[in-house]
Design an enzyme around this catalytic site. Structure first.
Site, PDB file in Angstrom:
ATOM      1  N   ASP A 160     -19.700  -2.644 -19.847  1.00  0.00           N
ATOM      2  CA  ASP A 160     -20.405  -3.928 -19.872  1.00  0.00           C
ATOM      3  C   ASP A 160     -19.518  -4.949 -19.176  1.00  0.00           C
ATOM      4  O   ASP A 160     -18.472  -5.346 -19.707  1.00  0.00           O
ATOM      5  CB  ASP A 160     -20.680  -4.342 -21.328  1.00  0.00           C
ATOM      6  N   VAL A 161     -19.920  -5.382 -17.995  1.00  0.00           N
ATOM      7  CA  VAL A 161     -19.070  -6.272 -17.193  1.00  0.00           C
ATOM      8  C   VAL A 161     -18.830  -7.618 -17.876  1.00  0.00           C
ATOM      9  O   VAL A 161     -17.887  -8.333 -17.528  1.00  0.00           O
ATOM     10  CB  VAL A 161     -19.651  -6.522 -15.773  1.00  0.00           C
TER      11      VAL A 161
ATOM     12  N   SER B  79     -25.025 -13.072  -2.488  1.00  0.00           N
ATOM     13  CA  SER B  79     -26.418 -12.979  -2.033  1.00  0.00           C
ATOM     14  C   SER B  79     -26.721 -14.171  -1.149  1.00  0.00           C
ATOM     15  O   SER B  79     -26.137 -15.252  -1.340  1.00  0.00           O
ATOM     16  CB  SER B  79     -27.362 -13.002  -3.246  1.00  0.00           C
TER      17      SER B  79
ATOM     18  N   LEU C 253     -28.381  -0.806  -5.123  1.00  0.00           N
ATOM     19  CA  LEU C 253     -27.291  -0.934  -4.158  1.00  0.00           C
ATOM     20  C   LEU C 253     -25.999  -0.316  -4.664  1.00  0.00           C
ATOM     21  O   LEU C 253     -25.244   0.265  -3.888  1.00  0.00           O
ATOM     22  CB  LEU C 253     -27.032  -2.423  -3.869  1.00  0.00           C
TER      23      LEU C 253
ATOM     24  N   ASP D 142     -21.582   1.491 -15.635  1.00  0.00           N
ATOM     25  CA  ASP D 142     -22.866   0.806 -15.849  1.00  0.00           C
ATOM     26  C   ASP D 142     -23.163   0.711 -17.342  1.00  0.00           C
ATOM     27  O   ASP D 142     -22.734   1.560 -18.127  1.00  0.00           O
ATOM     28  CB  ASP D 142     -23.994   1.582 -15.133  1.00  0.00           C
TER      29      ASP D 142
ATOM     30  N   LYS E 111     -24.523 -16.599  -7.756  1.00  0.00           N
ATOM     31  CA  LYS E 111     -24.139 -15.989  -6.480  1.00  0.00           C
ATOM     32  C   LYS E 111     -23.368 -16.980  -5.613  1.00  0.00           C
ATOM     33  O   LYS E 111     -22.450 -16.593  -4.882  1.00  0.00           O
ATOM     34  CB  LYS E 111     -25.388 -15.462  -5.763  1.00  0.00           C
TER      35      LYS E 111
ATOM     36  N   TYR F  18     -29.657 -17.231 -11.141  1.00  0.00           N
ATOM     37  CA  TYR F  18     -29.179 -16.168 -10.238  1.00  0.00           C
ATOM     38  C   TYR F  18     -28.493 -16.784  -9.014  1.00  0.00           C
ATOM     39  O   TYR F  18     -27.374 -16.419  -8.649  1.00  0.00           O
ATOM     40  CB  TYR F  18     -30.364 -15.291  -9.816  1.00  0.00           C
TER      41      TYR F  18
HETATM   42  N1  LIG Z   1     -31.456  -5.782  -3.992  1.00  0.00           N
HETATM   43  C1  LIG Z   1     -31.392  -6.878  -3.259  1.00  0.00           C
HETATM   44  O1  LIG Z   1     -32.317  -7.206  -2.505  1.00  0.00           O
HETATM   45  C2  LIG Z   1     -30.163  -7.751  -3.318  1.00  0.00           C
HETATM   46  C3  LIG Z   1     -30.070  -8.862  -2.458  1.00  0.00           C
HETATM   47  C4  LIG Z   1     -28.933  -9.662  -2.509  1.00  0.00           C
HETATM   48  C5  LIG Z   1     -27.919  -9.363  -3.391  1.00  0.00           C
HETATM   49  N2  LIG Z   1     -28.027  -8.289  -4.203  1.00  0.00           N
HETATM   50  C6  LIG Z   1     -26.940  -8.020  -5.142  1.00  0.00           C
HETATM   51  O2  LIG Z   1     -26.566  -6.661  -5.045  1.00  0.00           O
HETATM   52  C7  LIG Z   1     -26.191  -6.177  -6.326  1.00  0.00           C
HETATM   53  C8  LIG Z   1     -27.035  -4.978  -6.703  1.00  0.00           C
HETATM   54  O3  LIG Z   1     -28.389  -5.375  -6.717  1.00  0.00           O
HETATM   55  P1  LIG Z   1     -29.542  -4.340  -7.050  1.00  0.00           P
HETATM   56  O4  LIG Z   1     -30.798  -4.920  -6.540  1.00  0.00           O
HETATM   57  O5  LIG Z   1     -29.131  -2.969  -6.656  1.00  0.00           O
HETATM   58  O6  LIG Z   1     -29.579  -4.470  -8.665  1.00  0.00           O
HETATM   59  P2  LIG Z   1     -30.343  -3.546  -9.721  1.00  0.00           P
HETATM   60  O7  LIG Z   1     -31.005  -4.484 -10.694  1.00  0.00           O
HETATM   61  O8  LIG Z   1     -31.187  -2.517  -9.057  1.00  0.00           O
HETATM   62  O9  LIG Z   1     -29.150  -2.784 -10.464  1.00  0.00           O
HETATM   63  C9  LIG Z   1     -28.224  -3.487 -11.236  1.00  0.00           C
HETATM   64  C10 LIG Z   1     -27.417  -2.485 -12.045  1.00  0.00           C
HETATM   65  O10 LIG Z   1     -26.482  -3.256 -12.829  1.00  0.00           O
HETATM   66  C11 LIG Z   1     -26.482  -2.734 -14.142  1.00  0.00           C
HETATM   67  N3  LIG Z   1     -26.078  -3.782 -15.096  1.00  0.00           N
HETATM   68  C12 LIG Z   1     -26.798  -4.853 -15.507  1.00  0.00           C
HETATM   69  N4  LIG Z   1     -26.088  -5.565 -16.408  1.00  0.00           N
HETATM   70  C13 LIG Z   1     -24.897  -4.942 -16.543  1.00  0.00           C
HETATM   71  C14 LIG Z   1     -23.739  -5.187 -17.326  1.00  0.00           C
HETATM   72  N5  LIG Z   1     -23.686  -6.239 -18.177  1.00  0.00           N
HETATM   73  N6  LIG Z   1     -22.682  -4.356 -17.226  1.00  0.00           N
HETATM   74  C15 LIG Z   1     -22.737  -3.281 -16.390  1.00  0.00           C
HETATM   75  N7  LIG Z   1     -23.812  -2.972 -15.638  1.00  0.00           N
HETATM   76  C16 LIG Z   1     -24.874  -3.801 -15.715  1.00  0.00           C
HETATM   77  C17 LIG Z   1     -27.913  -2.259 -14.388  1.00  0.00           C
HETATM   78  O11 LIG Z   1     -27.967  -1.317 -15.449  1.00  0.00           O
HETATM   79  C18 LIG Z   1     -28.267  -1.668 -13.030  1.00  0.00           C
HETATM   80  O12 LIG Z   1     -27.908  -0.299 -12.944  1.00  0.00           O
HETATM   81  C19 LIG Z   1     -26.338  -7.353  -7.280  1.00  0.00           C
HETATM   82  O13 LIG Z   1     -25.100  -8.017  -7.405  1.00  0.00           O
HETATM   83  C20 LIG Z   1     -27.341  -8.237  -6.590  1.00  0.00           C
HETATM   84  O14 LIG Z   1     -27.227  -9.589  -6.963  1.00  0.00           O
HETATM   85  C21 LIG Z   1     -29.136  -7.489  -4.197  1.00  0.00           C
END
Ligand SMILES: NC(=O)c1ccc[n+]([C@@H]2O[C@H](COP(=O)([O-])OP(=O)(O)OC[C@H]3O[C@@H](n4cnc5c(N)ncnc54)[C@H](O)[C@@H]3O)[C@@H](O)[C@H]2O)c1
Length: 236
Positions: free
Chosen positions: A54-55, A129, A14, A33, A147, A143
């Site tokens: 690193d967040v 989420s 996302l 990232d 959220k 998780y």
């Molecule tokens: N994909 C879904 O279905 C979904 C649903 C609801 C909410 N979300 C939320 O949307 C957001 C993105 O989800 P996604 O599925 O694309 O996630 P993803 O796991 O595909 O990607 C997460 C990214 O965050 C990076 N990351 C992890 N730890 C980190 C850190 N400490 N510092 C910096 N970067 C870091 C990873 O390297 C990765 O590129 C998240 O907040 C997730 O909770 C996703």
């Protein structure tokens, strides 16, 4: 002049879709990232800038701000997603999921929000989420807890910044097609789909469009809100 937008966790999923949308809208986008290689690949395509970030770390946020300069849009998207049953979560994993998802978002709001407050404008969008709104979502307790807390944090940060031209909102997606969902076992995914009235997964672009709206000038009267992008999974 182009706005500067920082999207955390934008090396894939996302975050990448959000970075693409903001770049297409004309923003200068920083792809921040932990995965620098992935961030560089996305940045190369978007003419964006990759930043190793690193967040979880305050120092990392301070360094990011030095690189970025004045930030107009911050999208707190990075997260660690773990599907694990309650009893299987160990304490280290609990702490790291909370540190990534919740402390990461808090630090972003605090560090970048303070700069925006000084400048009198800005947009912050936090990724929550449906898992934080409804215990029926298939996910881990750590998780879901992170959220839910992001929704409360969003309201607090929005209240603190409301008089300074800075808005803080959240987007709460349900299951969205992408690399994270690809790791879900097929039977679990099928069960997930049954809970979504529109009968399909969401698309990354659909979340990116919601983020782009909340990040826009037009959304100046929207703050402290959580925008559900969930195919009707939760109606409130
Ligand atoms: N994909 C879904 O279905 C979904 C649903 C609801 C909410 N979300 C939320 O949307 C957001 C993105 O989800 P996604 O599925 O694309 O996630 P993803 O796991 O595909 O990607 C997460 C990214 O965050 C990076 N990351 C992890 N730890 C980190 C850190 N400490 N510092 C910096 N970067 C870091 C990873 O390297 C990765 O590129 C998240 O907040 C997730 O909770 C996703």
């Amino acid at each position: 002049m182009a706005r500067t937008a920082v999207v955390t966790g934008a090396a894939r999923g996302l975050g990448e879709a959000i970075a693409r949308r903001l770049a297409a809208d004309g923003d200068r986008v920083l792809i921040a990232d932990l995965n620098l290689e992935g961030a560089e690949a996305v940045a190369a395509e978007l003419a964006g800038e990759a930043v190793e970030h690193d967040v979880r770390s305050l120092e990392s946020w301070e360094r990011l701000l030095e690189t970025a300069g004045d930030v107009d849009v911050l999208v707190n998207n990075a997260a660690r997603t773990e599907f694990r049953s309650f009893w299987e979560i160990d304490v280290d994993e609990w702490d790291d999921v909370l540190a990534t998802n919740l402390r990461g978002t808090y630090l972003g709001c605090r560090v970048v929000g303070a700069q925006m407050r000084e400048r009198g404008s800005g947009r912050i969008v936090n990724l929550a989420s449906v898992a934080g709104q409804n215990s029926r979502a298939v996910t881990g307790a750590h998780y879901a807890t992170s959220k839910a807390a992001i929704i409360a944090l969003t309201r607090h940060a929005a209240t603190e910044l409301a008089g300074s031209g800075v808005t803080v909102n959240a987007v709460a997606p349900a299951a969205i097609d992408g690399p994270m969902v690809a790791t879900v076992a097929p039977e679990r995914l099928e069960a997930m789909l049954k809970t979504i009235p529109v009968g399909r997964l969401g698309q990354p672009d659909e979340v990116a469009a919601a983020v782009a709206y909340l990040a826009s000038e037009a959304a100046g009267f929207v703050t402290g809100a959580t925008l559900d992008v969930n195919g009707g999974m939760l109606m409130r």
